[in-house]
Design an enzyme around this catalytic site. Sequence first.
Site, PDB file in Angstrom:
ATOM      1  N   CYS A  51      -5.423   4.251   8.525  1.00 42.78           N
ATOM      2  CA  CYS A  51      -4.513   3.397   9.305  1.00 42.78           C
ATOM      3  C   CYS A  51      -3.639   4.226  10.244  1.00 42.78           C
ATOM      4  CB  CYS A  51      -3.623   2.594   8.358  1.00 42.78           C
ATOM      5  SG  CYS A  51      -2.518   1.471   9.230  1.00 42.78           S
ATOM      6  N   CYS A  55       3.611   4.391   7.405  1.00 45.76           N
ATOM      7  CA  CYS A  55       4.463   3.843   6.335  1.00 45.76           C
ATOM      8  C   CYS A  55       4.521   4.845   5.179  1.00 45.76           C
ATOM      9  CB  CYS A  55       3.899   2.515   5.850  1.00 45.76           C
ATOM     10  SG  CYS A  55       3.475   1.412   7.214  1.00 45.76           S
ATOM     11  N   CYS A  58       2.566   4.449   1.750  1.00 40.66           N
ATOM     12  CA  CYS A  58       1.197   3.927   1.714  1.00 40.66           C
ATOM     13  C   CYS A  58       0.123   5.010   1.621  1.00 40.66           C
ATOM     14  CB  CYS A  58       0.958   3.061   2.949  1.00 40.66           C
ATOM     15  SG  CYS A  58      -0.640   2.222   2.901  1.00 40.66           S
ATOM     16  N   CYS A  95      -6.397 -12.890  -1.396  1.00 39.69           N
ATOM     17  CA  CYS A  95      -5.644 -12.213  -0.335  1.00 39.69           C
ATOM     18  C   CYS A  95      -6.440 -11.003   0.149  1.00 39.69           C
ATOM     19  CB  CYS A  95      -4.310 -11.710  -0.862  1.00 39.69           C
ATOM     20  SG  CYS A  95      -3.365 -12.977  -1.680  1.00 39.69           S
ATOM     21  N   ARG A 258       6.904 -13.531  -5.852  1.00 38.19           N
ATOM     22  CA  ARG A 258       5.813 -12.839  -6.554  1.00 38.19           C
ATOM     23  C   ARG A 258       6.256 -11.494  -7.091  1.00 38.19           C
ATOM     24  NH1 ARG A 258       2.221 -12.922  -2.912  1.00 38.19           N
ATOM     25  NH2 ARG A 258       1.675 -15.004  -3.570  1.00 38.19           N
TER      26      ARG A 258
HETATM   27  N1  SAM Z   1      -1.626  -2.982   7.112  1.00 35.74           N
HETATM   28  C1  SAM Z   1      -1.053  -4.227   6.819  1.00 35.74           C
HETATM   29  C2  SAM Z   1       0.460  -4.215   6.854  1.00 35.74           C
HETATM   30  O1  SAM Z   1       1.077  -3.193   6.688  1.00 35.74           O
HETATM   31  O2  SAM Z   1       1.035  -5.282   7.037  1.00 35.74           O
HETATM   32  C3  SAM Z   1      -1.506  -4.825   5.525  1.00 35.74           C
HETATM   33  C4  SAM Z   1      -1.664  -4.009   4.285  1.00 35.74           C
HETATM   34  S1  SAM Z   1      -0.197  -3.246   3.639  1.00 35.74           S
HETATM   35  C5  SAM Z   1      -0.879  -2.161   2.447  1.00 35.74           C
HETATM   36  C6  SAM Z   1       0.609  -4.545   2.726  1.00 35.74           C
HETATM   37  C7  SAM Z   1       1.887  -4.263   1.981  1.00 35.74           C
HETATM   38  O3  SAM Z   1       1.611  -3.590   0.764  1.00 35.74           O
HETATM   39  C8  SAM Z   1       2.921  -3.378   2.636  1.00 35.74           C
HETATM   40  O4  SAM Z   1       3.680  -4.059   3.574  1.00 35.74           O
HETATM   41  C9  SAM Z   1       3.776  -2.972   1.450  1.00 35.74           C
HETATM   42  O5  SAM Z   1       4.831  -3.886   1.255  1.00 35.74           O
HETATM   43  C10 SAM Z   1       2.802  -3.044   0.281  1.00 35.74           C
HETATM   44  N2  SAM Z   1       2.540  -1.693  -0.248  1.00 35.74           N
HETATM   45  C11 SAM Z   1       1.737  -0.754   0.300  1.00 35.74           C
HETATM   46  N3  SAM Z   1       1.737   0.380  -0.430  1.00 35.74           N
HETATM   47  C12 SAM Z   1       2.575   0.164  -1.469  1.00 35.74           C
HETATM   48  C13 SAM Z   1       3.009   0.961  -2.571  1.00 35.74           C
HETATM   49  N4  SAM Z   1       2.593   2.221  -2.729  1.00 35.74           N
HETATM   50  N5  SAM Z   1       3.870   0.425  -3.466  1.00 35.74           N
HETATM   51  C14 SAM Z   1       4.302  -0.852  -3.309  1.00 35.74           C
HETATM   52  N6  SAM Z   1       3.928  -1.639  -2.285  1.00 35.74           N
HETATM   53  C15 SAM Z   1       3.080  -1.158  -1.375  1.00 35.74           C
HETATM   54 FE1  SF4 Z   2      -1.179   0.856   7.490  1.00 33.25          FE
HETATM   55 FE2  SF4 Z   2      -0.476   1.106   4.953  1.00 33.25          FE
HETATM   56 FE3  SF4 Z   2       1.384   0.775   6.816  1.00 33.25          FE
HETATM   57 FE4  SF4 Z   2      -0.269  -1.282   6.209  1.00 33.25          FE
HETATM   58  S1  SF4 Z   2       1.237  -0.348   4.860  1.00 33.25           S
HETATM   59  S2  SF4 Z   2       0.347  -0.595   8.249  1.00 33.25           S
HETATM   60  S3  SF4 Z   2      -2.147  -0.136   5.728  1.00 33.25           S
HETATM   61  S4  SF4 Z   2       0.003   2.545   6.625  1.00 33.25           S
END
Ligand code: SAM
Ligand code: SF4
Length: 308
Positions: A51, A55, A58, A95, A258
């Site tokens: 990606c 973030c 992530c 989802c 949730r």
């Molecule tokens: N890329 C898209 C986005 O960011 O909207 C969709 C997928 S993203 C992985 C969805 C959500 O998963 C993120 O906004 C975050 O809130 C949650 N998330 C991702 N990694 C996480 C982690 N390590 N622990 C808890 N929540 C997580």
């Molecule tokens: Fe990309 Fe992960 Fe951020 Fe979603 S949460 S935009 S998958 S880096």
Amino acid sequence: MRHDWTRDEVLALHARPLPDLILAAQDALRAHHDPARVQKSRLLNIKTGGCAENCGYCSQSAFVKTGLVASRLMPLNEVLDAAARAKADGAERFCMGAAWRDLKDRDAPAIVAMVKGVKALGLETCMTLGMLSDDQAHALAEAGLDYYNHNLDTGPEYYPTVVSTRTYNERLDTLAHVRRAGVKLCCGGILGMGERAEDRADLIVELARMAPHPESVPINRLVPIPGTPLADADPIDGLDFVRWIATARIVFPQSSVRLAAGRESMSEELQALCLLAGANSIFVGDRLLTTPNPDDVKNERLIAQFGT
Ligand code: SAM
Ligand code: SF4
Ligand code: DTB
């Protein structure tokens, strides 16, 4: 329904004596929901890793080395097989998540086919694909998409510490596009990223400003992932987490709250407290997107305590 909560009001709610807080949360829950019912959603990662966003929490960001192997978009038949299995296992909503910064128009036909196919199986559909334009949100609505997940993750002041490749306002823009297209909103955040109580309160204030409130509010407890900037963040205290769930329930009485990521590191008792504090939805199945989730034997044992 109130949309004008202030930071101080939210902090005061959160600081109430625990019995008062839980009672108020149970009252809010029981006014709008069946307290014996826990809604079950199942996640599928339809496009893993690589990606373009950074973030800090992530595993799927191209900015970090976590050992994750990136994939292309999953073919339709594999998505439908996974959805059929999820339905057979008792999930109500499916989802689908993609590790994208935004949806590219070239991928939209495949996504539309997934929405239609999953819906035809009798499941509610949810997608989380990053940013969407107005037109794309309308196309997904036309395909029959029930929910779009797009989290604000934290308050606006802390947000730039966690992500620098996009702004809070870009996040709000996509949420407005989704809402205008008539798709239900799933929008929440992550606790335990090193943010202050004020930042958590600000997240709740931002979500509360939306009219109507997001239909679904996922509260994630950070799953620390080795190799990511937040790998060593101090975990949030269990009872403090329960307090934030109760606070969200009181501010969003009609929404589904949730208990999302992070259950794998919680005792059954802590999870039960979160449900007593007003959470009424969980992810089922033994995987979230890239990390483990309690298996369905454990999930059913937890849910059975609540009467369904
Ligand atoms: N890329 C898209 C986005 O960011 O909207 C969709 C997928 S993203 C992985 C969805 C959500 O998963 C993120 O906004 C975050 O809130 C949650 N998330 C991702 N990694 C996480 C982690 N390590 N622990 C808890 N929540 C997580
Ligand atoms: Fe990309 Fe992960 Fe951020 Fe979603 S949460 S935009 S998958 S880096
Ligand atoms: C949400 O708020 N939590 C889910 C879903 N929306 C997409 C994702 C949790 C991901 C947890 C870390 C992982 O498995 O990679």
